[in-house]
Design a protein around this motif. Sequence first.
Motif, PDB file in Angstrom:
ATOM      1  N   THR A 114     -45.155   1.433 -20.837  1.00 43.77           N
ATOM      2  CA  THR A 114     -44.512   1.472 -19.568  1.00 43.77           C
ATOM      3  C   THR A 114     -43.165   2.001 -19.360  1.00 43.77           C
ATOM      4  O   THR A 114     -42.350   1.655 -19.954  1.00 43.77           O
ATOM      5  CB  THR A 114     -44.918   0.280 -18.727  1.00 43.77           C
ATOM      6  OG1 THR A 114     -46.092  -0.374 -18.982  1.00 43.77           O
ATOM      7  CG2 THR A 114     -44.470   0.122 -17.306  1.00 43.77           C
ATOM      8  N   ALA A 115     -42.964   3.082 -18.515  1.00 38.48           N
ATOM      9  CA  ALA A 115     -41.766   3.355 -18.229  1.00 38.48           C
ATOM     10  C   ALA A 115     -40.957   3.060 -16.828  1.00 38.48           C
ATOM     11  O   ALA A 115     -41.763   2.581 -15.901  1.00 38.48           O
ATOM     12  CB  ALA A 115     -41.783   5.000 -18.325  1.00 38.48           C
ATOM     13  N   ASN A 116     -39.764   3.016 -16.859  1.00 38.53           N
ATOM     14  CA  ASN A 116     -39.115   2.849 -15.576  1.00 38.53           C
ATOM     15  C   ASN A 116     -39.137   4.051 -14.766  1.00 38.53           C
ATOM     16  O   ASN A 116     -38.705   5.396 -15.375  1.00 38.53           O
ATOM     17  CB  ASN A 116     -37.555   2.358 -15.872  1.00 38.53           C
ATOM     18  CG  ASN A 116     -37.124   1.973 -14.494  1.00 38.53           C
ATOM     19  OD1 ASN A 116     -36.623   3.002 -13.976  1.00 38.53           O
ATOM     20  ND2 ASN A 116     -36.731   0.899 -14.380  1.00 38.53           N
ATOM     21  N   ILE A 117     -39.102   4.349 -13.488  1.00 41.84           N
ATOM     22  CA  ILE A 117     -39.264   5.768 -12.778  1.00 41.84           C
ATOM     23  C   ILE A 117     -37.711   6.366 -12.957  1.00 41.84           C
ATOM     24  O   ILE A 117     -37.808   7.626 -13.011  1.00 41.84           O
ATOM     25  CB  ILE A 117     -39.709   5.570 -11.444  1.00 41.84           C
ATOM     26  CG1 ILE A 117     -39.961   7.056 -10.836  1.00 41.84           C
ATOM     27  CG2 ILE A 117     -38.898   4.852 -10.701  1.00 41.84           C
ATOM     28  CD1 ILE A 117     -41.135   7.831 -11.450  1.00 41.84           C
ATOM     29  N   ASN A 118     -36.755   5.621 -12.996  1.00 40.51           N
ATOM     30  CA  ASN A 118     -35.711   6.359 -12.997  1.00 40.51           C
ATOM     31  C   ASN A 118     -35.402   6.764 -14.259  1.00 40.51           C
ATOM     32  O   ASN A 118     -34.878   7.885 -14.417  1.00 40.51           O
ATOM     33  CB  ASN A 118     -34.580   5.074 -12.697  1.00 40.51           C
ATOM     34  CG  ASN A 118     -34.392   4.442 -11.137  1.00 40.51           C
ATOM     35  OD1 ASN A 118     -35.001   5.211 -10.541  1.00 40.51           O
ATOM     36  ND2 ASN A 118     -34.131   3.443 -11.075  1.00 40.51           N
ATOM     37  N   SER A 119     -35.730   6.203 -15.387  1.00 39.16           N
ATOM     38  CA  SER A 119     -35.975   6.799 -16.948  1.00 39.16           C
ATOM     39  C   SER A 119     -36.694   8.289 -16.866  1.00 39.16           C
ATOM     40  O   SER A 119     -36.156   9.268 -17.290  1.00 39.16           O
ATOM     41  CB  SER A 119     -36.218   5.758 -17.856  1.00 39.16           C
ATOM     42  OG  SER A 119     -35.467   4.619 -17.774  1.00 39.16           O
ATOM     43  N   VAL A 120     -37.733   7.971 -16.195  1.00 39.86           N
ATOM     44  CA  VAL A 120     -38.686   9.248 -16.121  1.00 39.86           C
ATOM     45  C   VAL A 120     -38.102  10.387 -15.445  1.00 39.86           C
ATOM     46  O   VAL A 120     -37.942  11.281 -15.995  1.00 39.86           O
ATOM     47  CB  VAL A 120     -40.076   9.035 -15.260  1.00 39.86           C
ATOM     48  CG1 VAL A 120     -40.792  10.072 -15.797  1.00 39.86           C
ATOM     49  CG2 VAL A 120     -40.810   7.741 -16.395  1.00 39.86           C
ATOM     50  N   LEU A 121     -37.335  10.077 -14.342  1.00 36.51           N
ATOM     51  CA  LEU A 121     -36.902  11.044 -13.299  1.00 36.51           C
ATOM     52  C   LEU A 121     -35.536  11.709 -14.179  1.00 36.51           C
ATOM     53  O   LEU A 121     -35.475  12.794 -14.551  1.00 36.51           O
ATOM     54  CB  LEU A 121     -36.450  10.723 -12.241  1.00 36.51           C
ATOM     55  CG  LEU A 121     -37.829  10.373 -11.187  1.00 36.51           C
ATOM     56  CD1 LEU A 121     -37.071   9.657  -9.706  1.00 36.51           C
ATOM     57  CD2 LEU A 121     -38.502  11.388 -11.054  1.00 36.51           C
ATOM     58  N   ALA A 122     -34.676  10.857 -14.695  1.00 38.53           N
ATOM     59  CA  ALA A 122     -33.519  11.363 -15.412  1.00 38.53           C
ATOM     60  C   ALA A 122     -33.984  12.159 -16.726  1.00 38.53           C
ATOM     61  O   ALA A 122     -33.237  13.282 -17.102  1.00 38.53           O
ATOM     62  CB  ALA A 122     -32.567  10.160 -15.889  1.00 38.53           C
ATOM     63  N   THR A 123     -34.906  11.922 -17.478  1.00 32.02           N
ATOM     64  CA  THR A 123     -35.356  12.483 -18.545  1.00 32.02           C
ATOM     65  C   THR A 123     -36.136  13.892 -18.366  1.00 32.02           C
ATOM     66  O   THR A 123     -35.636  14.740 -18.901  1.00 32.02           O
ATOM     67  CB  THR A 123     -36.400  11.548 -19.385  1.00 32.02           C
ATOM     68  OG1 THR A 123     -35.626  10.260 -19.685  1.00 32.02           O
ATOM     69  CG2 THR A 123     -36.819  12.515 -20.612  1.00 32.02           C
ATOM     70  N   LEU A 124     -36.873  13.969 -17.113  1.00 34.59           N
ATOM     71  CA  LEU A 124     -37.393  15.051 -16.658  1.00 34.59           C
ATOM     72  C   LEU A 124     -36.198  16.142 -16.249  1.00 34.59           C
ATOM     73  O   LEU A 124     -36.423  17.197 -16.611  1.00 34.59           O
ATOM     74  CB  LEU A 124     -38.598  14.862 -15.585  1.00 34.59           C
ATOM     75  CG  LEU A 124     -39.993  14.192 -16.292  1.00 34.59           C
ATOM     76  CD1 LEU A 124     -40.823  13.928 -15.135  1.00 34.59           C
ATOM     77  CD2 LEU A 124     -40.627  14.913 -17.478  1.00 34.59           C
ATOM     78  N   ALA A 125     -35.471  15.535 -15.595  1.00 36.72           N
ATOM     79  CA  ALA A 125     -34.413  16.607 -15.066  1.00 36.72           C
ATOM     80  C   ALA A 125     -33.611  16.878 -16.413  1.00 36.72           C
ATOM     81  O   ALA A 125     -33.373  18.124 -16.043  1.00 36.72           O
ATOM     82  CB  ALA A 125     -33.431  15.617 -14.170  1.00 36.72           C
TER      83      ALA A 125
END
Length: 161
Positions: A114-125
Amino acid sequence: MKAARAKPATMRPAALRAAVLALSAIALAGCASMLPKLTEPTLAVTGVVIGGGSLQQPQIRLTFHATNPNDRAIPIRRIECNLELQGMPFAAGATDAPFTLPALGQTDFDLNVTANINSVLATLAGGFGHRSVDYRVYGQVHLQGGVVRTIPFDQKGRVRL
């Protein structure tokens, strides 16, 4: 005239306890040297699939390729891990079912995190425009039995997005 009888030698309770502890420590050290040594299996992330979960905590299925350098099979009860992408905490999770890593062999397995959306967005960016990103995966392999119950791991690599 009666000869004085020699008193039998006795140990004081404290000295007896110390002797028993010393002998026990020596015996345990000998046993520990005979325990089988397990070398940490290598784990490589070979796939990342995002799907399910909520908007704030998406579910991600990681596919791992595991290699066992040991000359015996390793029955695994559970693997718990944390995943970092591009040096940032990304997700945490565990395997769903036990499996066996064959002796001197390889296997692939899935691990749901399970990921945190903030981490997902930062990583994708941070990975925008890149076809692969650096990762670090670390945690513990919990074994199904034996004297050694857990094997820690900490490995790095690159994975395609």
